[in-house]
Design a protein around this motif. Structure first.
Motif, PDB file in Angstrom:
ATOM      1  N   ARG A  94       1.138  -0.929  -0.445  1.00 27.55           N
ATOM      2  CA  ARG A  94       0.018   0.003  -0.072  1.00 27.55           C
ATOM      3  C   ARG A  94       1.388   1.395   0.006  1.00 27.55           C
ATOM      4  NH1 ARG A  94      -4.728   0.252   4.728  1.00 27.55           N
ATOM      5  NH2 ARG A  94      -4.917   2.582   4.111  1.00 27.55           N
ATOM      6  N   GLU A  95       2.397   1.148   0.757  1.00 22.62           N
ATOM      7  CA  GLU A  95       2.862   1.988   1.169  1.00 22.62           C
ATOM      8  C   GLU A  95       3.258   2.345  -0.434  1.00 22.62           C
ATOM      9  OE1 GLU A  95       5.949   2.808   3.509  1.00 22.62           O
ATOM     10  OE2 GLU A  95       4.579   0.941   5.220  1.00 22.62           O
ATOM     11  N   PHE A  96       3.809   1.683  -1.302  1.00 19.37           N
ATOM     12  CA  PHE A  96       4.341   1.273  -2.515  1.00 19.37           C
ATOM     13  C   PHE A  96       3.177   2.404  -3.444  1.00 19.37           C
ATOM     14  CE2 PHE A  96       4.457  -0.399  -6.564  1.00 19.37           C
ATOM     15  CZ  PHE A  96       5.896   0.281  -7.252  1.00 19.37           C
ATOM     16  N   LEU A  97       2.114   1.517  -3.803  1.00 21.32           N
ATOM     17  CA  LEU A  97       0.466   1.613  -4.549  1.00 21.32           C
ATOM     18  C   LEU A  97       0.757   2.983  -4.324  1.00 21.32           C
ATOM     19  CD1 LEU A  97      -1.658  -1.231  -4.273  1.00 21.32           C
ATOM     20  CD2 LEU A  97      -0.120  -0.431  -6.026  1.00 21.32           C
ATOM     21  N   LYS A  98       1.246   3.587  -2.972  1.00 20.54           N
ATOM     22  CA  LYS A  98       0.457   5.626  -2.422  1.00 20.54           C
ATOM     23  C   LYS A  98       1.488   5.997  -3.482  1.00 20.54           C
ATOM     24  CE  LYS A  98      -1.193   6.122   1.396  1.00 20.54           C
ATOM     25  NZ  LYS A  98      -1.029   6.075   3.228  1.00 20.54           N
ATOM     26  N   LYS A  99       2.437   5.693  -3.412  1.00 22.77           N
ATOM     27  CA  LYS A  99       3.370   6.915  -4.178  1.00 22.77           C
ATOM     28  C   LYS A  99       3.397   7.139  -5.546  1.00 22.77           C
ATOM     29  CE  LYS A  99       7.726   5.940  -0.865  1.00 22.77           C
ATOM     30  NZ  LYS A  99       8.306   5.825  -0.053  1.00 22.77           N
ATOM     31  N   GLU A 100       2.089   6.164  -6.073  1.00 23.24           N
ATOM     32  CA  GLU A 100       2.291   5.854  -7.282  1.00 23.24           C
ATOM     33  C   GLU A 100       1.157   5.997  -8.180  1.00 23.24           C
ATOM     34  OE1 GLU A 100       3.413   1.700  -9.378  1.00 23.24           O
ATOM     35  OE2 GLU A 100       5.162   2.679  -9.725  1.00 23.24           O
ATOM     36  N   PHE A 101       0.456   5.896  -7.174  1.00 22.90           N
ATOM     37  CA  PHE A 101      -1.384   7.001  -7.267  1.00 22.90           C
ATOM     38  C   PHE A 101      -1.914   6.038  -7.248  1.00 22.90           C
ATOM     39  CE2 PHE A 101       1.176  10.492  -7.801  1.00 22.90           C
ATOM     40  CZ  PHE A 101       1.409  11.126  -6.445  1.00 22.90           C
ATOM     41  N   SER A 102      -1.753   4.472  -7.053  1.00 22.30           N
ATOM     42  CA  SER A 102      -2.115   3.320  -7.255  1.00 22.30           C
ATOM     43  C   SER A 102      -3.067   2.839  -6.072  1.00 22.30           C
ATOM     44  CB  SER A 102      -2.740   3.150  -8.412  1.00 22.30           C
ATOM     45  OG  SER A 102      -1.025   2.317  -8.601  1.00 22.30           O
ATOM     46  N   GLU A 103      -3.213   3.114  -5.154  1.00 27.01           N
ATOM     47  CA  GLU A 103      -3.738   2.518  -3.930  1.00 27.01           C
ATOM     48  C   GLU A 103      -5.107   2.112  -3.658  1.00 27.01           C
ATOM     49  OE1 GLU A 103      -3.209   3.495   0.665  1.00 27.01           O
ATOM     50  OE2 GLU A 103      -4.144   5.152  -0.183  1.00 27.01           O
ATOM     51  N   GLU A 104      -5.990   2.613  -4.313  1.00 22.12           N
ATOM     52  CA  GLU A 104      -6.928   2.495  -4.724  1.00 22.12           C
ATOM     53  C   GLU A 104      -7.022   0.681  -5.155  1.00 22.12           C
ATOM     54  OE1 GLU A 104      -5.838   4.002  -8.815  1.00 22.12           O
ATOM     55  OE2 GLU A 104      -6.228   4.403  -6.468  1.00 22.12           O
ATOM     56  N   ASN A 105      -6.578   0.970  -6.206  1.00 18.69           N
ATOM     57  CA  ASN A 105      -6.273  -1.012  -6.500  1.00 18.69           C
ATOM     58  C   ASN A 105      -6.243  -2.103  -5.587  1.00 18.69           C
ATOM     59  OD1 ASN A 105      -6.885   0.143  -8.766  1.00 18.69           O
ATOM     60  ND2 ASN A 105      -4.819  -0.341  -9.315  1.00 18.69           N
ATOM     61  N   VAL A 106      -5.983  -1.830  -4.518  1.00 20.91           N
ATOM     62  CA  VAL A 106      -5.562  -2.757  -3.652  1.00 20.91           C
ATOM     63  C   VAL A 106      -6.405  -2.916  -2.390  1.00 20.91           C
ATOM     64  CG1 VAL A 106      -3.294  -1.654  -1.805  1.00 20.91           C
ATOM     65  CG2 VAL A 106      -3.518  -4.180  -2.077  1.00 20.91           C
ATOM     66  N   LEU A 107      -6.601  -1.005  -2.088  1.00 19.43           N
ATOM     67  CA  LEU A 107      -7.806  -1.379  -1.156  1.00 19.43           C
ATOM     68  C   LEU A 107      -9.472  -1.832  -2.037  1.00 19.43           C
ATOM     69  CD1 LEU A 107      -7.854   2.639  -0.410  1.00 19.43           C
ATOM     70  CD2 LEU A 107      -7.298   0.068   1.378  1.00 19.43           C
ATOM     71  N   PHE A 108      -9.791  -1.581  -3.220  1.00 16.25           N
ATOM     72  CA  PHE A 108     -10.651  -2.700  -3.875  1.00 16.25           C
ATOM     73  C   PHE A 108     -10.280  -3.738  -3.738  1.00 16.25           C
ATOM     74  CE2 PHE A 108     -12.652  -4.785  -7.497  1.00 16.25           C
ATOM     75  CZ  PHE A 108     -13.882  -3.432  -7.631  1.00 16.25           C
ATOM     76  N   TRP A 109      -9.317  -4.571  -4.308  1.00 17.21           N
ATOM     77  CA  TRP A 109      -9.228  -6.328  -3.636  1.00 17.21           C
ATOM     78  C   TRP A 109      -9.263  -6.054  -2.452  1.00 17.21           C
ATOM     79  CZ3 TRP A 109      -6.114  -9.577  -1.327  1.00 17.21           C
ATOM     80  CH2 TRP A 109      -6.627 -10.436  -1.509  1.00 17.21           C
ATOM     81  N   LEU A 110      -9.264  -5.682  -1.335  1.00 16.26           N
ATOM     82  CA  LEU A 110      -9.474  -6.012   0.245  1.00 16.26           C
ATOM     83  C   LEU A 110     -10.288  -6.386   0.153  1.00 16.26           C
ATOM     84  CD1 LEU A 110      -6.123  -4.009   1.657  1.00 16.26           C
ATOM     85  CD2 LEU A 110      -6.692  -6.437   1.166  1.00 16.26           C
ATOM     86  N   ALA A 111     -11.268  -4.893   0.391  1.00 21.22           N
ATOM     87  CA  ALA A 111     -12.900  -4.192   0.156  1.00 21.22           C
ATOM     88  C   ALA A 111     -13.315  -6.301  -0.320  1.00 21.22           C
ATOM     89  CB  ALA A 111     -13.370  -3.450  -0.211  1.00 21.22           C
TER      90      ALA A 111
ATOM     91  N   LYS B 229      -0.312  -7.715 -10.337  1.00 25.53           N
ATOM     92  CA  LYS B 229       0.465  -8.699 -10.209  1.00 25.53           C
ATOM     93  C   LYS B 229       1.377  -8.313 -11.416  1.00 25.53           C
ATOM     94  CE  LYS B 229       0.364 -13.550 -10.947  1.00 25.53           C
ATOM     95  NZ  LYS B 229      -0.198 -14.982 -11.285  1.00 25.53           N
ATOM     96  N   TYR B 230       0.182  -7.646 -12.877  1.00 26.96           N
ATOM     97  CA  TYR B 230       1.585  -7.749 -14.215  1.00 26.96           C
ATOM     98  C   TYR B 230       2.217  -5.908 -14.089  1.00 26.96           C
ATOM     99  CZ  TYR B 230      -0.446 -12.045 -15.379  1.00 26.96           C
ATOM    100  OH  TYR B 230      -0.299 -13.444 -14.828  1.00 26.96           O
ATOM    101  N   ASP B 231       1.424  -5.368 -13.032  1.00 27.54           N
ATOM    102  CA  ASP B 231       1.959  -3.583 -13.338  1.00 27.54           C
ATOM    103  C   ASP B 231       2.537  -3.885 -12.082  1.00 27.54           C
ATOM    104  OD1 ASP B 231       2.822  -1.778 -14.997  1.00 27.54           O
ATOM    105  OD2 ASP B 231       0.710  -1.037 -13.412  1.00 27.54           O
ATOM    106  N   SER B 232       1.694  -3.225 -11.182  1.00 29.61           N
ATOM    107  CA  SER B 232       2.740  -2.367  -9.746  1.00 29.61           C
ATOM    108  C   SER B 232       3.376  -3.703  -9.328  1.00 29.61           C
ATOM    109  CB  SER B 232       1.684  -2.105  -8.844  1.00 29.61           C
ATOM    110  OG  SER B 232       0.792  -2.150  -9.591  1.00 29.61           O
ATOM    111  N   TYR B 233       3.427  -4.557  -9.254  1.00 30.33           N
ATOM    112  CA  TYR B 233       3.866  -6.153  -8.441  1.00 30.33           C
ATOM    113  C   TYR B 233       5.598  -6.194  -8.407  1.00 30.33           C
ATOM    114  CZ  TYR B 233       5.237 -10.810  -6.148  1.00 30.33           C
ATOM    115  OH  TYR B 233       5.890 -11.549  -6.016  1.00 30.33           O
ATOM    116  N   SER B 234       5.753  -5.994  -9.676  1.00 36.77           N
ATOM    117  CA  SER B 234       6.701  -6.214 -10.652  1.00 36.77           C
ATOM    118  C   SER B 234       7.581  -4.872 -10.151  1.00 36.77           C
ATOM    119  CB  SER B 234       6.710  -6.762 -12.100  1.00 36.77           C
ATOM    120  OG  SER B 234       6.570  -5.601 -12.219  1.00 36.77           O
ATOM    121  N   ARG B 235       7.563  -3.584 -10.084  1.00 35.35           N
ATOM    122  CA  ARG B 235       7.681  -2.458 -10.175  1.00 35.35           C
ATOM    123  C   ARG B 235       8.329  -2.876  -8.174  1.00 35.35           C
ATOM    124  NH1 ARG B 235       4.636  -0.091 -12.934  1.00 35.35           N
ATOM    125  NH2 ARG B 235       2.878   0.867 -12.152  1.00 35.35           N
ATOM    126  N   PHE B 236       7.149  -3.138  -7.697  1.00 41.81           N
ATOM    127  CA  PHE B 236       7.310  -3.112  -5.825  1.00 41.81           C
ATOM    128  C   PHE B 236       8.465  -3.493  -5.779  1.00 41.81           C
ATOM    129  CE2 PHE B 236       6.584  -5.632  -2.158  1.00 41.81           C
ATOM    130  CZ  PHE B 236       6.509  -4.652  -1.063  1.00 41.81           C
TER     131      PHE B 236
END
Length: 164
Positions: A39-56, A122-129
Motif C-alpha cells: 500500500r505504501e508503494f502504491l500510494k507513491k504510484e497513485f494507485s492505492e485504490e487498486n489494493v484497497l478495492f481488492w481487500l474490500a 500482478k503484471y504492473d505494480s507488483y513487479s515494480r514493487f
C-alpha cells in the motif's frame, strides 16, 4: 537462552516474509505486513485504490448477513466503481455497472472486477514493487536483523563459558 532463541526464530520468520512476498502477489496479499508495504508503494504510484478495492472485495466475500452485504456492496460501489467514486478503479465493463446490482448482492458479484484489478497489480505494480527502494530496504533490514540475534547468542555463549 530462551529470549535469544525466541528473537532468532521471529527474525527467521520475518526473513521468510520478504522471500514469500517475492514469490507471488498472492503471498504478499496474505501477509498484513506485506499489504502495508505494498500500500505504501502504491500510494507513491497513485494507485492505492487498486489494493484497497481488492481487500474490500475479499472482506465482502466473507459476509453472510444479507443486510451487511447490501451495505458493503453499496460502500464498494460508491467508493471504487461509481462515476462519482472517491477512489475509482479502472476496470472494463465499469460503465455498464449500475446501482440496481446492489439490491440483490451475492458474495461473488465483484469477482470479475476484482480479478481484473488483481491482474493489473500482478503484471504492473507488483513487479515494480519488488524492484522498489521500499521493498529492497525492508528486505535489507530483515537480513540485518537476521544476522544480529546469532551474534548476540554467540556472545552470550562466550560470556557463559568464561564466567563459569
Amino acid at each position: 537462552i530462551h529470549d535469544s532463541d525466541g528473537c532468532s526464530s521471529s527474525s527467521h520468520q520475518s526473513l521468510k516474509s520478504t522471500a514469500k512476498w517475492a514469490t507471488s502477489l498472492e503471498n504478499l496479499l496474505e501477509d498484513p505486513e506485506g499489504v502495508k508495504r505494498f500500500r505504501e508503494f502504491l500510494k507513491k504510484e497513485f494507485s492505492e485504490e487498486n489494493v484497497l478495492f481488492w481487500l474490500a472485495c475479499e472482506d465482502f466475500k466473507k459476509l453472510q448477513d444479507k443486510k451487511q452485504m447490501q451495505e458493503k456492496a453499496k460502500e464498494i460501489y460508491m467508493t471504487f466503481l461509481s462515476n462519482k467514486a472517491s477512489s475509482q478503479v479502472n476496470v472494463e465493463g465499469q460503465s455498464r455497472l449500475n446501482e440496481k446490482i446492489l439490491e440483490e448482492p451475492h458474495p461473488l458479484m465483484f469477482q470479475k472486477l476484482q480479478d481484473q484489478i488483481f491482474n493489473l497489480m500482478k503484471y504492473d505494480s507488483y513487479s515494480r514493487f519488488l524492484k522498489s527502494d521500499l521493498f529492497l530496504k525492508h528486505k535489507r533490514t530483515e537480513e540485518e536483523e537476521e544476522d544480529q540475534p546469532d551474534a548476540q547468542t554467540s556472545a552470550k555463549r562466550a560470556s557463559r563459558i568464561y564466567n563459569t
